[in-house]
Motif scaffolding. Structure first.
Motif, PDB file in Angstrom:
ATOM      1  N   GLY A   1      30.914  94.628 110.687  1.00 62.15           N
ATOM      2  CA  GLY A   1      29.739  94.001 111.275  1.00 62.15           C
ATOM      3  C   GLY A   1      28.330  94.750 110.970  1.00 62.15           C
ATOM      4  O   GLY A   1      27.691  93.923 110.568  1.00 62.15           O
ATOM      5  N   ASN A   2      28.298  95.838 110.468  1.00 62.94           N
ATOM      6  CA  ASN A   2      27.373  96.672 109.995  1.00 62.94           C
ATOM      7  C   ASN A   2      26.787  95.965 108.763  1.00 62.94           C
ATOM      8  O   ASN A   2      25.646  95.550 108.193  1.00 62.94           O
ATOM      9  N   SER A   3      27.919  95.620 107.649  1.00 60.49           N
ATOM     10  CA  SER A   3      27.610  95.071 106.487  1.00 60.49           C
ATOM     11  C   SER A   3      27.252  93.626 106.505  1.00 60.49           C
ATOM     12  O   SER A   3      26.385  93.254 105.920  1.00 60.49           O
TER      13      SER A   3
ATOM     14  N   VAL B   1      18.274 101.083 105.452  1.00 63.49           N
ATOM     15  CA  VAL B   1      19.142 100.401 104.181  1.00 63.49           C
ATOM     16  C   VAL B   1      18.085  99.040 103.734  1.00 63.49           C
ATOM     17  O   VAL B   1      18.400  98.900 102.422  1.00 63.49           O
ATOM     18  N   VAL B   2      17.710  98.266 104.342  1.00 63.28           N
ATOM     19  CA  VAL B   2      17.116  96.976 104.151  1.00 63.28           C
ATOM     20  C   VAL B   2      15.776  97.119 103.382  1.00 63.28           C
ATOM     21  O   VAL B   2      15.666  96.473 102.269  1.00 63.28           O
ATOM     22  N   LEU B   3      14.924  98.113 103.874  1.00 61.51           N
ATOM     23  CA  LEU B   3      13.491  97.896 103.391  1.00 61.51           C
ATOM     24  C   LEU B   3      13.103  98.048 102.007  1.00 61.51           C
ATOM     25  O   LEU B   3      12.545  97.483 101.150  1.00 61.51           O
ATOM     26  N   PRO B   4      13.973  98.945 101.316  1.00 66.51           N
ATOM     27  CA  PRO B   4      13.607  99.088  99.856  1.00 66.51           C
ATOM     28  C   PRO B   4      14.385  97.995  98.856  1.00 66.51           C
ATOM     29  O   PRO B   4      14.163  97.828  97.766  1.00 66.51           O
ATOM     30  N   MET B   5      15.143  96.946  99.483  1.00 70.92           N
ATOM     31  CA  MET B   5      15.731  95.765  98.917  1.00 70.92           C
ATOM     32  C   MET B   5      14.997  94.502  99.146  1.00 70.92           C
ATOM     33  O   MET B   5      15.317  93.674  98.554  1.00 70.92           O
ATOM     34  N   ILE B   6      14.039  94.649 100.091  1.00 75.19           N
ATOM     35  CA  ILE B   6      13.678  93.080 100.394  1.00 75.19           C
ATOM     36  C   ILE B   6      12.534  92.651  99.386  1.00 75.19           C
ATOM     37  O   ILE B   6      12.498  91.414  99.347  1.00 75.19           O
ATOM     38  N   VAL B   7      12.254  93.343  98.484  1.00 72.03           N
ATOM     39  CA  VAL B   7      11.155  92.965  97.250  1.00 72.03           C
ATOM     40  C   VAL B   7      12.035  93.212  96.138  1.00 72.03           C
ATOM     41  O   VAL B   7      11.113  94.347  95.454  1.00 72.03           O
ATOM     42  N   ALA B   8      13.190  92.839  95.569  1.00 76.52           N
ATOM     43  CA  ALA B   8      13.730  93.276  94.533  1.00 76.52           C
ATOM     44  C   ALA B   8      12.912  92.866  93.318  1.00 76.52           C
ATOM     45  O   ALA B   8      12.699  91.623  93.114  1.00 76.52           O
TER      46      ALA B   8
ATOM     47  N   PRO C   1      17.483  75.405  94.352  1.00 75.53           N
ATOM     48  CA  PRO C   1      18.548  75.976  93.593  1.00 75.53           C
ATOM     49  C   PRO C   1      18.295  77.348  93.276  1.00 75.53           C
ATOM     50  O   PRO C   1      19.503  78.436  93.086  1.00 75.53           O
ATOM     51  N   SER C   2      17.039  77.839  92.894  1.00 78.03           N
ATOM     52  CA  SER C   2      16.773  79.319  92.737  1.00 78.03           C
ATOM     53  C   SER C   2      17.092  80.201  93.868  1.00 78.03           C
ATOM     54  O   SER C   2      17.499  81.251  93.909  1.00 78.03           O
ATOM     55  N   LEU C   3      16.796  79.770  95.055  1.00 78.03           N
ATOM     56  CA  LEU C   3      17.215  80.262  96.346  1.00 78.03           C
ATOM     57  C   LEU C   3      18.608  80.629  96.547  1.00 78.03           C
ATOM     58  O   LEU C   3      19.130  81.556  96.777  1.00 78.03           O
ATOM     59  N   ALA C   4      19.100  79.566  96.172  1.00 85.89           N
ATOM     60  CA  ALA C   4      20.865  79.552  96.363  1.00 85.89           C
ATOM     61  C   ALA C   4      21.392  80.697  95.395  1.00 85.89           C
ATOM     62  O   ALA C   4      22.287  81.634  95.723  1.00 85.89           O
ATOM     63  N   ALA C   5      21.053  80.533  94.151  1.00 90.03           N
ATOM     64  CA  ALA C   5      21.649  81.527  93.025  1.00 90.03           C
ATOM     65  C   ALA C   5      20.902  83.122  93.495  1.00 90.03           C
ATOM     66  O   ALA C   5      22.076  83.875  93.406  1.00 90.03           O
ATOM     67  N   MET C   6      19.900  83.112  94.059  1.00 89.30           N
ATOM     68  CA  MET C   6      19.536  84.510  94.231  1.00 89.30           C
ATOM     69  C   MET C   6      20.183  85.025  95.584  1.00 89.30           C
ATOM     70  O   MET C   6      20.400  86.166  95.702  1.00 89.30           O
ATOM     71  N   ALA C   7      20.699  84.147  96.601  1.00 89.56           N
ATOM     72  CA  ALA C   7      21.046  84.288  97.399  1.00 89.56           C
ATOM     73  C   ALA C   7      22.656  85.161  97.511  1.00 89.56           C
ATOM     74  O   ALA C   7      22.918  85.995  98.068  1.00 89.56           O
TER      75      ALA C   7
ATOM     76  N   LEU D   1      25.604  89.743  97.236  1.00 91.25           N
ATOM     77  CA  LEU D   1      26.851  90.298  96.457  1.00 91.25           C
ATOM     78  C   LEU D   1      26.488  91.948  96.308  1.00 91.25           C
ATOM     79  O   LEU D   1      27.019  92.884  96.449  1.00 91.25           O
ATOM     80  N   ALA D   2      25.029  92.246  95.924  1.00 91.61           N
ATOM     81  CA  ALA D   2      24.492  93.468  95.752  1.00 91.61           C
ATOM     82  C   ALA D   2      24.558  94.297  96.733  1.00 91.61           C
ATOM     83  O   ALA D   2      24.774  95.227  96.867  1.00 91.61           O
ATOM     84  N   SER D   3      23.990  93.602  98.153  1.00 90.16           N
ATOM     85  CA  SER D   3      23.714  94.492  99.363  1.00 90.16           C
ATOM     86  C   SER D   3      25.159  94.666  99.885  1.00 90.16           C
ATOM     87  O   SER D   3      25.373  95.669 100.530  1.00 90.16           O
ATOM     88  N   TRP D   4      26.211  93.750  99.811  1.00 92.61           N
ATOM     89  CA  TRP D   4      27.528  93.821 100.314  1.00 92.61           C
ATOM     90  C   TRP D   4      28.189  95.094  99.731  1.00 92.61           C
ATOM     91  O   TRP D   4      28.986  95.680 100.435  1.00 92.61           O
ATOM     92  N   ASN D   5      28.052  95.156  98.499  1.00 95.52           N
ATOM     93  CA  ASN D   5      28.842  96.214  97.806  1.00 95.52           C
ATOM     94  C   ASN D   5      27.898  97.438  97.533  1.00 95.52           C
ATOM     95  O   ASN D   5      28.378  98.175  97.044  1.00 95.52           O
ATOM     96  N   ASN D   6      26.560  97.467  98.131  1.00100.69           N
ATOM     97  CA  ASN D   6      26.019  98.676  97.828  1.00100.69           C
ATOM     98  C   ASN D   6      26.487  99.965  98.694  1.00100.69           C
ATOM     99  O   ASN D   6      26.905  99.962  99.765  1.00100.69           O
TER     100      ASN D   6
END
Length: 279
Positions: free
Chosen positions: A76-78, A146-153, A196-202, A207-212
């Motif tokens: 659930g956290n992930s 966890v989230v804040l450093p990742m929101i503007v990648a 399309p760019s939103l879907a690709a980056m989603a 994936l990056a967040s899930w495996n972080n």
């Protein structure tokens, strides 16, 4: 003669790609098979393709669903952290990338160069000041840490800028004539074109967040706040290894990423292709 040669090349290419796919899927297949084996067998033989069908069963999955409440807390956290990261990252990164592409303002090129510079800096170098910032803001052991450093990648900003460069600016001029605000132009006209760019980056951000692993390991302290990578890592200790949850739980972690890709796959290739050639 040429047609036969072309067919031969097609068959060769298909065979080569099938072999590469099989090699890529080998770890997943071995993990899936091992998830049906008892933990005692795994500890004795390890992950192997020497399968005794009589030993296969659903005991590991039954244990996860009935006796492993900690695993579902990690799951659930992930899910929460990944969902928040995807939504906020797409929102803010698309706005920044769009602004860099569509507006000429003083310092815009300098700002884009800084984005590229940050893109080249390993995250490990930034961890110490970010960690100190989380301590100063009292966000340690929270989702936002966890989230804040990742929101503007930076990679997302660069990607959206490249994609937005291919959008027609005439639409913006027409919308301004009709009285639309700049925010209205972005949200009502330009953002749908960036689908399309939103879907690709989603997919990539999810994936990056899930495996972080490393950053959540630093900022999350309590067991009930752990994400899946951290939680599964705690199952391997000098005092014992809980393979019942580790192997079957690892298989379960693949499911959200597969669903995410299936949901956005129709836009994934086009989003990467168009975003990669514009500019």
């Amino acid at each position: 003669m040429k047609n036969k040669k072309n067919k031969g090349l097609v068959w060769f290419a298909n065979g080569a790609f099938a072999l590469i796919s099989l090699i890529a899927l080998f770890p997943i297949i071995s993990l899936l098979i091992s998830s049906f084996m008892p933990s005692s067998v795994l500890m004795r033989n390890g992950i192997t393709f020497n399968i005794d069908t009589e030993l296969l069963g659903l005991d590991n999955y039954a244990y996860i669903f009935t006796q492993s409440s900690e695993y579902w807390a990690w799951y659930g956290n992930s899910m929460i952290i990944s969902a928040i990261t995807i939504i906020l990252s797409l929102f803010f990164s698309s706005m920044v990338g769009y602004a860099l592409a569509m507006y000429n303002f003083k310092g815009g090129n300098v700002f884009f160069v800084l984005v590229l510079f940050i893109l080249m800096v390993p995250f490990e170098i930034l961890m110490l000041p970010l960690y100190q910032l989380m301590i100063d803001t009292q966000l340690i052991n929270t989702y936002f840490a966890v989230v804040l450093p990742m929101i503007v990648a930076p990679v997302a900003v660069f990607f959206f800028r490249q994609y937005a460069l291919g959008l027609p600016k005439e639409l913006m001029d027409a919308a301004r004539i009709d009285g639309a605000t700049e925010y209205g132009i972005f949200f009502r006209i330009m953002l749908p074109l960036m689908g399309p760019s939103l879907a690709a980056m989603a997919i990539l951000q999810g994936l990056a967040s899930w495996n972080n692993f490393l950053w959540p390991l630093l900022v999350l302290r309590s067991n009930d706040m752990f994400t899946l990578p951290i939680g599964l890592a705690t199952l391997l200790t000098p005092y014992g290894n809980n393979y019942d949850v580790l192997i079957a739980g690892s298989v379960m972690t693949i499911i959200p990423i597969i669903l995410l890709f299936i949901f956005f796959q129709r836009y994934f290739v086009s989003g990467l292709t168009v975003g990669g050639v514009k500019g």
